[in-house]
Motif scaffolding. Sequence first.
Motif, PDB file in Angstrom:
ATOM      1  N   ASP A 149       6.492 -13.007  21.926  1.00 41.22           N
ATOM      2  CA  ASP A 149       7.576 -13.140  22.898  1.00 41.22           C
ATOM      3  C   ASP A 149       7.878 -11.804  23.554  1.00 41.22           C
ATOM      4  N   ARG A 150       7.880 -10.747  22.753  1.00 40.90           N
ATOM      5  CA  ARG A 150       8.192  -9.428  23.296  1.00 40.90           C
ATOM      6  C   ARG A 150       7.028  -8.868  24.111  1.00 40.90           C
ATOM      7  N   ASP A 196       7.099 -11.053  27.404  1.00 38.82           N
ATOM      8  CA  ASP A 196       8.377 -11.333  28.030  1.00 38.82           C
ATOM      9  C   ASP A 196       8.342 -10.942  29.509  1.00 38.82           C
TER      10      ASP A 196
END
Length: 269
Positions: free
Chosen positions: A226-227, A230
Amino acid sequence: MNNIEALRKSFEELRLRVPAEDFAAFAMENDFSEEIIEAITQTFEMLVEKKQEMSIDFLLKCSRLPLKNPRTFANFKFDDVKGRDVERLKSIQSLAPIYSHKNLAFIGPTGTGKTHLAMAFGYECCQKLMKAYFIKMTELNDLFTEARKFDRVSRIMTRLVKPSCLIIDEVGHCVFDAENTRLFFDLIDRRYHKEGCSNIVFTSNKQPVSWRQNFTEEETLLCALDRIFDDSLIFNFNGDSHRGLKREVISLTTKKIKAAPIMEQPELL
């Protein structure tokens, strides 16, 4: 720009705590001619240039990027890349992704120039006096294992977070155990919150959706992914699209690029 202003800039670059006004007063007291002041100005400009060259050489030596035959944007064959978004690929030469804290990923089969582009990005960062560091995913895995064994995790993690540009090559070529997966997440998380110009550049012959197969802690990895993605820019070379929030996926086609001989690299951290 007059000579005094040029000297002021040079003093700042060289971190000399000498006000340019003091030099101006000294020049007047000693009746320096315009020619003498011009010569002094050129001398300091030369010193600034030499300092920058030395800084760039030092950054390149610490980056683990190849030095004898460097991979640069100048020697990448952009003409071999086809697709309506080729200009988007060319635009990364401006280093806009690192200035905007946007991660990069080059995805595709062997020989499409992924590693060359990743190295070229790191090389250009060094030219702009930003730290870059290149490491293969297998080396990162070994580095984490060794750091755990000798109680060096904190020191190693700090060194991996510090560079403005971290290049992780060949993601998906090894399996991380549970502890190394947690360290990988910690690294991603720390760089995600890193201040200033920074990003991570990944290369892989696997789509990111398949990366989880190479990690043990699936939930932890999902947080890391996700990071990573992102706010990212993904270049697919003959690959499937990969959509997500704020993601820009660009599909391109390239001719096979003959692999250059592998050069010796400095030892790991």
